[in-house]
Scaffold this motif. Structure first.
Motif, PDB file in Angstrom:
ATOM      1  N   VAL A  22       0.838  -1.204   0.000  1.00  0.00           N
ATOM      2  CA  VAL A  22       0.000   0.000   0.000  1.00  0.00           C
ATOM      3  C   VAL A  22       0.874   1.255   0.000  1.00  0.00           C
ATOM      4  O   VAL A  22       0.534   2.265  -0.624  1.00  0.00           O
ATOM      5  CB  VAL A  22      -0.990  -0.020   1.179  1.00  0.00           C
ATOM      6  N   VAL A  23       2.020   1.200   0.665  1.00  0.00           N
ATOM      7  CA  VAL A  23       2.943   2.338   0.658  1.00  0.00           C
ATOM      8  C   VAL A  23       3.479   2.591  -0.748  1.00  0.00           C
ATOM      9  O   VAL A  23       3.501   3.731  -1.223  1.00  0.00           O
ATOM     10  CB  VAL A  23       4.101   2.094   1.648  1.00  0.00           C
ATOM     11  N   TYR A  24       3.905   1.540  -1.438  1.00  0.00           N
ATOM     12  CA  TYR A  24       4.510   1.731  -2.758  1.00  0.00           C
ATOM     13  C   TYR A  24       3.500   2.298  -3.744  1.00  0.00           C
ATOM     14  O   TYR A  24       3.798   3.253  -4.474  1.00  0.00           O
ATOM     15  CB  TYR A  24       5.074   0.410  -3.284  1.00  0.00           C
ATOM     16  N   TYR A  25       2.315   1.708  -3.793  1.00  0.00           N
ATOM     17  CA  TYR A  25       1.341   2.187  -4.774  1.00  0.00           C
ATOM     18  C   TYR A  25       0.742   3.534  -4.384  1.00  0.00           C
ATOM     19  O   TYR A  25       0.203   4.237  -5.239  1.00  0.00           O
ATOM     20  CB  TYR A  25       0.248   1.135  -4.988  1.00  0.00           C
ATOM     21  N   THR A  26       0.847   3.905  -3.119  1.00  0.00           N
ATOM     22  CA  THR A  26       0.389   5.233  -2.706  1.00  0.00           C
ATOM     23  C   THR A  26       1.436   6.290  -3.004  1.00  0.00           C
ATOM     24  O   THR A  26       1.163   7.294  -3.681  1.00  0.00           O
ATOM     25  CB  THR A  26       0.063   5.249  -1.205  1.00  0.00           C
ATOM     26  N   PHE A  27       2.663   6.083  -2.532  1.00  0.00           N
ATOM     27  CA  PHE A  27       3.676   7.141  -2.579  1.00  0.00           C
ATOM     28  C   PHE A  27       4.506   7.131  -3.862  1.00  0.00           C
ATOM     29  O   PHE A  27       5.016   8.175  -4.262  1.00  0.00           O
ATOM     30  CB  PHE A  27       4.596   7.039  -1.367  1.00  0.00           C
ATOM     31  N   ALA A  28       4.645   5.991  -4.514  1.00  0.00           N
ATOM     32  CA  ALA A  28       5.438   5.952  -5.747  1.00  0.00           C
ATOM     33  C   ALA A  28       4.584   6.123  -6.993  1.00  0.00           C
ATOM     34  O   ALA A  28       5.032   6.712  -7.971  1.00  0.00           O
ATOM     35  CB  ALA A  28       6.214   4.641  -5.833  1.00  0.00           C
ATOM     36  N   SER A  29       3.343   5.610  -6.969  1.00  0.00           N
ATOM     37  CA  SER A  29       2.509   5.623  -8.175  1.00  0.00           C
ATOM     38  C   SER A  29       1.411   6.681  -8.135  1.00  0.00           C
ATOM     39  O   SER A  29       1.217   7.421  -9.101  1.00  0.00           O
ATOM     40  CB  SER A  29       1.871   4.236  -8.369  1.00  0.00           C
ATOM     41  N   TYR A  30       0.693   6.749  -7.026  1.00  0.00           N
ATOM     42  CA  TYR A  30      -0.530   7.543  -6.980  1.00  0.00           C
ATOM     43  C   TYR A  30      -0.337   8.971  -6.488  1.00  0.00           C
ATOM     44  O   TYR A  30      -1.104   9.872  -6.841  1.00  0.00           O
ATOM     45  CB  TYR A  30      -1.547   6.815  -6.096  1.00  0.00           C
ATOM     46  N   LEU A  31       0.703   9.222  -5.699  1.00  0.00           N
ATOM     47  CA  LEU A  31       0.832  10.514  -5.028  1.00  0.00           C
ATOM     48  C   LEU A  31       0.870  11.709  -5.981  1.00  0.00           C
ATOM     49  O   LEU A  31       0.269  12.747  -5.677  1.00  0.00           O
ATOM     50  CB  LEU A  31       2.072  10.523  -4.126  1.00  0.00           C
ATOM     51  N   PRO A  32       1.545  11.632  -7.151  1.00  0.00           N
ATOM     52  CA  PRO A  32       1.502  12.797  -8.058  1.00  0.00           C
ATOM     53  C   PRO A  32       0.085  13.160  -8.493  1.00  0.00           C
ATOM     54  O   PRO A  32      -0.267  14.346  -8.554  1.00  0.00           O
ATOM     55  CB  PRO A  32       2.359  12.342  -9.241  1.00  0.00           C
TER      56      PRO A  32
END
Length: 446
Positions: free
Chosen positions: A256-266
């Protein structure tokens, strides 16, 4: 009664050539994640080609729903390709995953538009994403297993950094290609034929990666137990159910951290934080470049201090900092860059420590299946749904709840990290690398 898998005496892998083998595997991994990422970067262009609604927002939503199909097939890929790795070898699994990804990308590149083929067009798109989902589910496990079993025992953290360096390289390449095409082609050219270019290139890159992986040697660990490769999926579920749960627990917070902060955050920063689209994109690119540069250093730290402290830094860091990271991000690309960089550096502690930690929970003959199925299932249930859950909560006026959801999952993973006491099986790499054995209750034996 549990199935006993004989412990093998593993011959020492020669030091010369190890880095070349990792490089060959990593080039394929970068091609894999280029193909996986490029779909979502062109979602707005793909929608009108494959769906007839005429409503741009609906088209994008339908295209993203097909993106989710890839996540649904990831657990299947984790099981099937993981089992294939445990029966035919890690190198064979690495080649198979790239063939599937190349096939999926080529199918999208050649698929006729809806106006030409009717319902066959979206059906082909779904089939292509299913192939890519199978591939991505198996690639993660095959790559992690290969790198961990190839690495010297005291450098597993450093070697593991190659996994996310190559993953991020593939993602960044897809992003830069999207920028190039959008700035060199007219909107009509992009809609007419330009959208096919990245998928054709993806098929070419994946095919080249497959050709490069023909030179990948099998790991000595698997060669030593090849004769014991029998029905690995059944053996894992029957003999090691608690370890399967433990792998899922390790993966909860990280996915959940990776897909939140690396993929979705922008995207989140644009929609909810008022950050301009181009500024958000470049902030993301800069943060990922810093992440790639830092990964070898974090790998060295993992080798110096051990995987457990690094896992606890990751878990404890996100438990304490997630609400703060979301609170300070709004309104500025500089803030977005700072938040993404901090989050990715914390995630890097997990990325360099988790492969050896999770793979060491299983004997070599069952390792890929043991990690592949629970990891891919966790990614599908929690990683793939993370952006959608955040948007759903925001639509209900509860956007402040999502950071606490991340905190809850990271806290759950931290409980599993606290029970971890070291690496496990002596057959992970070479004979002289033998170490303590992780018992079923999580304690070290020997």
């Amino acid at each position: 009664m549990k199935t006993a898998v004989p412990r093998a005496v593993v011959p020492t892998a020669p030091e010369r050539g190890r880095l070349r083998q990792i490089l060959l595997a990593s080039l394929g991994n970068a091609a894999e994640w280029f193909d996986w990422t490029v779909y979502v970067t062109f979602a707005a262009v793909l929608g009108p080609q494959f769906f007839p609604s005429g409503d741009g927002a609906t088209n994008v939503l339908e295209t993203l729903s097909v993106f989710a199909v890839g996540f649904l097939f990831r657990p299947v890929g984790g099981l099937l390709i993981g089992a294939y790795c445990d029966r035919r070898g890690r190198a064979a699994g690495l080649r198979l995953s790239l063939l599937l990804m190349a096939g999926g990308s080529l199918l999208i590149a050649l698929a006729p538009a809806h106006r030409t083929a009717g319902v066959l067009s979206p059906a082909l798109l779904v089939a292509a994403r299913a192939l890519q989902g199978l591939s991505a589910g198996g690639e993660s496990t095959a790559m992690s297993t290969y790198v961990t079993e190839t690495a010297p025992r005291r450098r597993r953290g450093l070697y593991s950094s190659a996994i996310y360096i190559s993953t991020t390289l593939g993602t960044l390449t897809a992003t830069f290609l999207a920028l190039l095409l959008r700035n060199t082609l007219t909107p009509d050219q992009l809609a007419d034929w330009g959208w096919r270019v990245p998928f054709a290139l993806g098929a070419l890159f994946a095919s080249y990666g497959w050709w490069m992986r023909r030179g990948v040697r099998e790991t000595p660990a698997f060669d030593a137990v090849r004769q014991h490769a029998r029905r690995p999926a059944w053996q894992v579920l029957r003999a090691h159910p608690r370890r399967v749960v433990r792998v899922a627990g390790f993966s909860l917070g990280a996915t959940v951290v990776y897909y939140t902060f690396a993929s979705y955050l922008p995207l989140y920063a644009q929609v909810h934080g008022g950050v301009p689209a181009n500024a958000a994109l470049w902030a993301s690119v800069a943060a990922q470049v810093v992440f790639m540069a830092a990964l070898p250093l974090l790998g060295i730290a993992t080798d110096r201090f051990g995987p457990r402290p690094m896992l606890l830094v990751f878990g404890g860091g996100f438990v304490c900092l997630t609400p703060v990271l979301f609170a300070v991000m709004s309104g500025s690309a500089v803030r977005l860059f700072a938040v993404m960089t901090a989050a990715l550096l914390l995630f890097g502690c997990y990325a360099t420590a988790a492969p050896a930690a999770t793979l060491s929970m299983f004997p070599t003959a069952l390792r890929s299946t043991g990690v592949g199925l629970p990891y891919a299932l966790t990614v599908a249930l929690f990683g793939g749904t993370a952006p959608y859950l955040n948007e759903y909560l925001a639509g209900l006026g509860h956007s402040a709840w999502y950071p606490w959801y991340v905190v809850l999952l990271c806290a759950t993973s931290t409980v599993f990290f606290l029970r971890f006491r070291g690496t496990a099986d002596a057959d992970l790499t070479a004979a002289e690398d033998t170490g303590p054995v992780l018992a079923e209750d999580g304690a070290v034996r020997g």
